[in-house]
Design a protein around this motif. Structure first.
Motif, PDB file in Angstrom:
ATOM      1  N   ALA A  22       0.652  -1.139   0.109  1.00 59.43           N
ATOM      2  CA  ALA A  22       0.117   0.017  -0.061  1.00 59.43           C
ATOM      3  C   ALA A  22       0.837   1.027  -0.031  1.00 59.43           C
ATOM      4  O   ALA A  22       1.764   1.221   0.777  1.00 59.43           O
ATOM      5  CB  ALA A  22      -1.063  -0.013   1.219  1.00 59.43           C
ATOM      6  N   HIS A  23       0.564   2.175  -0.742  1.00 59.00           N
ATOM      7  CA  HIS A  23       1.163   3.324  -1.202  1.00 59.00           C
ATOM      8  C   HIS A  23       0.109   4.588  -0.752  1.00 59.00           C
ATOM      9  O   HIS A  23      -1.261   4.299  -1.228  1.00 59.00           O
ATOM     10  CB  HIS A  23       1.692   3.766  -2.401  1.00 59.00           C
ATOM     11  N   THR A  24       0.593   5.772  -0.358  1.00 61.09           N
ATOM     12  CA  THR A  24      -0.559   6.797  -0.902  1.00 61.09           C
ATOM     13  C   THR A  24       0.245   7.803  -1.728  1.00 61.09           C
ATOM     14  O   THR A  24       1.713   8.083  -1.860  1.00 61.09           O
ATOM     15  CB  THR A  24      -0.500   7.832   0.589  1.00 61.09           C
ATOM     16  N   MET A  25      -0.572   8.362  -2.735  1.00 60.90           N
ATOM     17  CA  MET A  25      -0.031   9.336  -3.762  1.00 60.90           C
ATOM     18  C   MET A  25       0.480  10.442  -3.070  1.00 60.90           C
ATOM     19  O   MET A  25       1.095  11.112  -3.922  1.00 60.90           O
ATOM     20  CB  MET A  25      -1.184   9.598  -4.740  1.00 60.90           C
ATOM     21  N   GLU A  26       0.128  10.956  -2.141  1.00 54.65           N
ATOM     22  CA  GLU A  26       0.249  12.220  -1.605  1.00 54.65           C
ATOM     23  C   GLU A  26      -0.173  13.401  -2.433  1.00 54.65           C
ATOM     24  O   GLU A  26       0.364  14.132  -2.722  1.00 54.65           O
ATOM     25  CB  GLU A  26       1.824  12.375  -1.531  1.00 54.65           C
ATOM     26  N   TRP A  27      -1.595  12.995  -2.679  1.00 54.30           N
ATOM     27  CA  TRP A  27      -2.190  13.766  -3.539  1.00 54.30           C
ATOM     28  C   TRP A  27      -3.757  14.128  -2.928  1.00 54.30           C
ATOM     29  O   TRP A  27      -4.228  13.362  -2.181  1.00 54.30           O
ATOM     30  CB  TRP A  27      -2.651  12.557  -4.812  1.00 54.30           C
ATOM     31  N   PRO A  28      -4.289  15.254  -3.472  1.00 53.01           N
ATOM     32  CA  PRO A  28      -5.553  15.395  -2.974  1.00 53.01           C
ATOM     33  C   PRO A  28      -6.702  14.089  -3.353  1.00 53.01           C
ATOM     34  O   PRO A  28      -6.529  13.502  -4.246  1.00 53.01           O
ATOM     35  CB  PRO A  28      -6.078  16.631  -3.800  1.00 53.01           C
ATOM     36  N   GLU A  29      -7.514  14.315  -2.460  1.00 50.30           N
ATOM     37  CA  GLU A  29      -8.727  13.130  -2.619  1.00 50.30           C
ATOM     38  C   GLU A  29      -9.662  13.656  -3.583  1.00 50.30           C
ATOM     39  O   GLU A  29     -10.814  14.072  -3.126  1.00 50.30           O
ATOM     40  CB  GLU A  29      -9.362  12.887  -1.166  1.00 50.30           C
ATOM     41  N   THR A  30      -9.301  13.539  -4.793  1.00 50.54           N
ATOM     42  CA  THR A  30     -10.124  14.030  -5.960  1.00 50.54           C
ATOM     43  C   THR A  30     -10.700  12.807  -6.826  1.00 50.54           C
ATOM     44  O   THR A  30     -10.121  11.856  -6.655  1.00 50.54           O
ATOM     45  CB  THR A  30      -9.751  14.913  -6.885  1.00 50.54           C
ATOM     46  N   VAL A  31     -11.844  12.932  -7.345  1.00 55.99           N
ATOM     47  CA  VAL A  31     -12.447  11.684  -8.153  1.00 55.99           C
ATOM     48  C   VAL A  31     -11.562  11.471  -9.491  1.00 55.99           C
ATOM     49  O   VAL A  31     -11.804  10.551  -9.931  1.00 55.99           O
ATOM     50  CB  VAL A  31     -14.006  11.963  -8.476  1.00 55.99           C
ATOM     51  N   THR A  32     -10.561  12.070  -9.703  1.00 58.00           N
ATOM     52  CA  THR A  32      -9.768  12.022 -10.909  1.00 58.00           C
ATOM     53  C   THR A  32      -8.299  11.642 -10.397  1.00 58.00           C
ATOM     54  O   THR A  32      -7.434  11.411 -11.238  1.00 58.00           O
ATOM     55  CB  THR A  32      -9.704  12.998 -11.778  1.00 58.00           C
ATOM     56  N   ALA A  33      -8.286  11.356  -9.199  1.00 58.06           N
ATOM     57  CA  ALA A  33      -6.753  11.179  -8.677  1.00 58.06           C
ATOM     58  C   ALA A  33      -6.223   9.894  -9.118  1.00 58.06           C
ATOM     59  O   ALA A  33      -4.744  10.000  -9.589  1.00 58.06           O
ATOM     60  CB  ALA A  33      -6.708  10.941  -7.079  1.00 58.06           C
ATOM     61  N   ALA A  34      -6.923   8.879  -9.393  1.00 61.95           N
ATOM     62  CA  ALA A  34      -6.369   7.584  -9.963  1.00 61.95           C
ATOM     63  C   ALA A  34      -5.920   8.045 -11.315  1.00 61.95           C
ATOM     64  O   ALA A  34      -4.608   7.479 -11.705  1.00 61.95           O
ATOM     65  CB  ALA A  34      -7.316   6.620 -10.138  1.00 61.95           C
ATOM     66  N   GLU A  35      -6.507   8.586 -12.255  1.00 62.80           N
ATOM     67  CA  GLU A  35      -6.132   9.152 -13.503  1.00 62.80           C
ATOM     68  C   GLU A  35      -4.966   9.821 -13.610  1.00 62.80           C
ATOM     69  O   GLU A  35      -4.130   9.783 -14.466  1.00 62.80           O
ATOM     70  CB  GLU A  35      -7.486   9.332 -14.450  1.00 62.80           C
TER      71      GLU A  35
END
Length: 155
Positions: A22-35
């Motif tokens: 498991a990793h975290t993106m260090e990215w905001p929780e948006t609905v396009t974060a995976a893309e």
């Protein structure tokens, strides 16, 4: 599942799979974060990748399971790597919020599939068990501590 091929990875597996990481993106929780994270892996100069990126409504394949992602030195050769949106510093309450719980539900089928196909028990490994070569779930942070080849602390 959508696919956006990561730029950096090793063709083939270097070792049999024993870790689900498991990793975290260090990215905001948006609905396009995976893309968004997958597009970053596809275009960035720095060598990094994961097998799958996930957010609250989708998963994106970046590296085939038969190949080796460049995700956590020490755990690349024998790991399958999943990037969750969000940040390592989130509190328990923040991981319990609606978007984070949705992201866990989106990720669950991927971890279940990996577990069944590779006969990996869905149990969190202690650092001692990780070092001893047992199969199970771990984090980039624990791989960093055990193998001392990275300073990442996610998640």
């Amino acid at each position: 599942m959508k696919s956006i091929q990561a730029r950096h990875f090793h063709k083939g597996r270097l070792s049999p799979v024993r870790l689900l990481v498991a990793h975290t993106m260090e990215w905001p929780e948006t609905v396009t974060a995976a893309e968004d994270c997958a597009r970053m892996f596809a275009t960035m100069e720095r060598p990094a990748s994961a097998h799958v990126c996930g957010d609250s409504n989708s998963r994106v394949r970046c590296v085939a399971d038969k190949d080796t992602a460049w995700a956590a030195p020490g755990g690349n050769a024998d790991g399958l790597h999943y990037e969750f949106f969000g940040r390592a510093g989130q509190t328990v309450a923040q991981w319990a919020d609606g978007p984070s719980q949705a992201a866990l539900r989106v990720a669950a089928p991927q971890f279940a599939d990996w577990s069944l196909r590779h006969k990996i028990p869905l149990r969190w490994l202690t650092r001692g068990q990780l070092k001893a070569g047992l199969k199970g779930l771990t984090t980039h942070a624990d791989i960093s501590v055990v193998y001392r080849r990275s300073s990442h602390t996610d998640p």
